[in-house]
Design an enzyme around this catalytic site. Structure first.
Site, PDB file in Angstrom:
ATOM      1  CG  HIS A  60      -5.972   0.232   7.713  1.00  0.00           C
ATOM      2  ND1 HIS A  60      -5.662   1.619   8.138  1.00  0.00           N
ATOM      3  CD2 HIS A  60      -6.098   0.777   6.293  1.00  0.00           C
ATOM      4  CE1 HIS A  60      -5.783   2.484   7.568  1.00  0.00           C
ATOM      5  NE2 HIS A  60      -5.641   2.306   6.063  1.00  0.00           N
ATOM      6  CG  ASP A  64      -1.984   5.512   3.954  1.00  0.00           C
ATOM      7  OD1 ASP A  64      -2.120   4.395   3.919  1.00  0.00           O
ATOM      8  OD2 ASP A  64      -2.693   6.366   4.020  1.00  0.00           O
ATOM      9  CG  HIS A  65      -2.738   3.866   7.887  1.00  0.00           C
ATOM     10  ND1 HIS A  65      -3.146   4.676   8.788  1.00  0.00           N
ATOM     11  CD2 HIS A  65      -3.116   4.334   6.635  1.00  0.00           C
ATOM     12  CE1 HIS A  65      -3.947   5.582   8.242  1.00  0.00           C
ATOM     13  NE2 HIS A  65      -3.940   5.316   7.025  1.00  0.00           N
ATOM     14  CG  ASP A 210      -7.282   5.556   6.290  1.00  0.00           C
ATOM     15  OD1 ASP A 210      -6.761   6.287   7.162  1.00  0.00           O
ATOM     16  OD2 ASP A 210      -6.580   5.069   5.438  1.00  0.00           O
ATOM     17  CG  HIS A 268      -5.816   9.848   6.527  1.00  0.00           C
ATOM     18  ND1 HIS A 268      -6.488   9.837   5.192  1.00  0.00           N
ATOM     19  CD2 HIS A 268      -5.126   8.912   6.562  1.00  0.00           C
ATOM     20  CE1 HIS A 268      -6.073   8.787   4.809  1.00  0.00           C
ATOM     21  NE2 HIS A 268      -4.897   8.112   5.384  1.00  0.00           N
TER      22      HIS A 268
HETATM   23 ZN   LIG Z   1      -4.523   6.139   4.961  1.00  0.00          ZN
HETATM   24 ZN   LIG Z   2      -6.455   3.213   4.286  1.00  0.00          ZN
END
Ligand SMILES: [Zn+2]
Ligand SMILES: [Zn+2]
Length: 301
Positions: A60, A64-65, A210, A268
């Site tokens: 996504h 942070d990804h 996530d 995570h």
């Molecule tokens: Zn994340």
């Molecule tokens: Zn996220």
């Protein structure tokens, strides 16, 4: 199958922790999964050859990804990459990356191919004779997919002691491994099951990025060998999980239990907790085979 965790912490990069990224080595493929900031540094630290990465899967568009992606794509250019790079990710990823490349006049000199996703049902993204990759739709604040990597069944195992009992030409062994009945030099048809055993059980890996607690994924990941599931929070902060559409360690363990997976790897982690061992302790109350991801950790299956 070898899994290298490059980063497995939530939110911002810190001195000793990185946001999400990992490399899955499966049947000679090196798949990069998510690409948080700092990914290329961690690839170097882990001595992973950049040129072997041909497919990048982005779950996504939260930073942070994926905030490491444009940097990595740019580095590939500086390293004079020539081979194709395939990027699979949510609709919009092409616009994000190409705008930066355009405004910095840094177009790649290698083919950069985007595969934009917007389906809410599982989709087959990649397939060859040994491996397939499909999306696992998840429930997060923005459109998010996990990814399911599956080995296909390999050849049957030759039972050498059994096959030696028959006068079978060695050139036919490949056909025997493929499950065929073959004719011996004595003109006898040898049924395959007499000289082979079943192939090794194919492995599978589900990466669940996530997501809120989402039992809808269970049927798709049923009996998967390894499940990586996010566990951003501990029980003490359970009230934060639902509004942020994240999971607790216990919720991840419940998914693992219901899906009857072989092993659960948690990741995570919110950086608010000083000790990630607590995630394992909580998850163990619901599921017995739990491991913790950590930056630089390597799992071999
Ligand atoms: Zn994340
Ligand atoms: Zn996220």
């Amino acid at each position: 199958m070898k899994l290298t965790i490059l980063g497995c912490y939530a939110a911002t990069p810190r001195t000793f922790t990185n946001p999400t990224s990992q490399v899955l080595e499966i049947n000679n493929h090196l798949f990069l999964i998510d690409c948080g900031e700092g990914t290329q540094v961690e690839l170097r630290r882990n001595k992973i050859k950049f040129s072997r990465i041909k497919h990048i899967f982005i779950s996504h568009l939260h930073g942070d990804h994926c905030f490491g992606l444009v940097g990595l794509i740019s580095t590939f250019r500086l390293l004079n990459r020539e081979s194709e790079l395939h990027v699979y990710g949510p609709k919009g990823i092409k616009e994000i990356i190409t705008l930066q490349l355009k405004l910095s006049k840094s177009w790649t000199n290698y083919p950069l191919l985007f595969h934009e996703l917007d389906s809410k049902s599982p989709e087959l993204l990649f397939e060859d004779e040994k491996v397939s990759v499909e999306t696992i739709p998840l429930d997060h604040r923005i459109y998010t997919n996990g990814f399911l990597f599956k080995e296909k069944p390999g050849p049957r195992k030759l039972l050498i002691n059994e096959i030696m009992k028959y006068n079978i030409d060695v050139s036919l062994y490949q056909s025997v491994k493929m499950g065929k009945d073959v004719e011996s030099n004595d003109g006898e048809i040898i049924p395959n099951h007499l000289v082979t055993g079943p192939p090794a059980k194919p492995m599978s890996y589900a990466f669940c990025s996530d997501t809120a607690y989402y039992p809808e994924m269970i049927s798709q990941i049923k009996n998967t060998s390894i499940l990586y599931h996010e566990s951003t929070f501990l029980e003490v902060n359970r009230e934060l999980a639902a509004p942020t559409k994240h999971s607790t360690a216990i919720q991840a363990a419940l998914i693992a239990k219901e899906a009857n997976v072989g092993k659960l790897i948690l990741g995570h982690f919110s950086t608010r907790y000083p000790n990630i061992q607590l995630f394992k302790e909580e998850a163990l109350s619901e599921f017995s085979n739990v491991e913790l991801a950590d930056d630089g950790k390597i799992f071999t299956f």
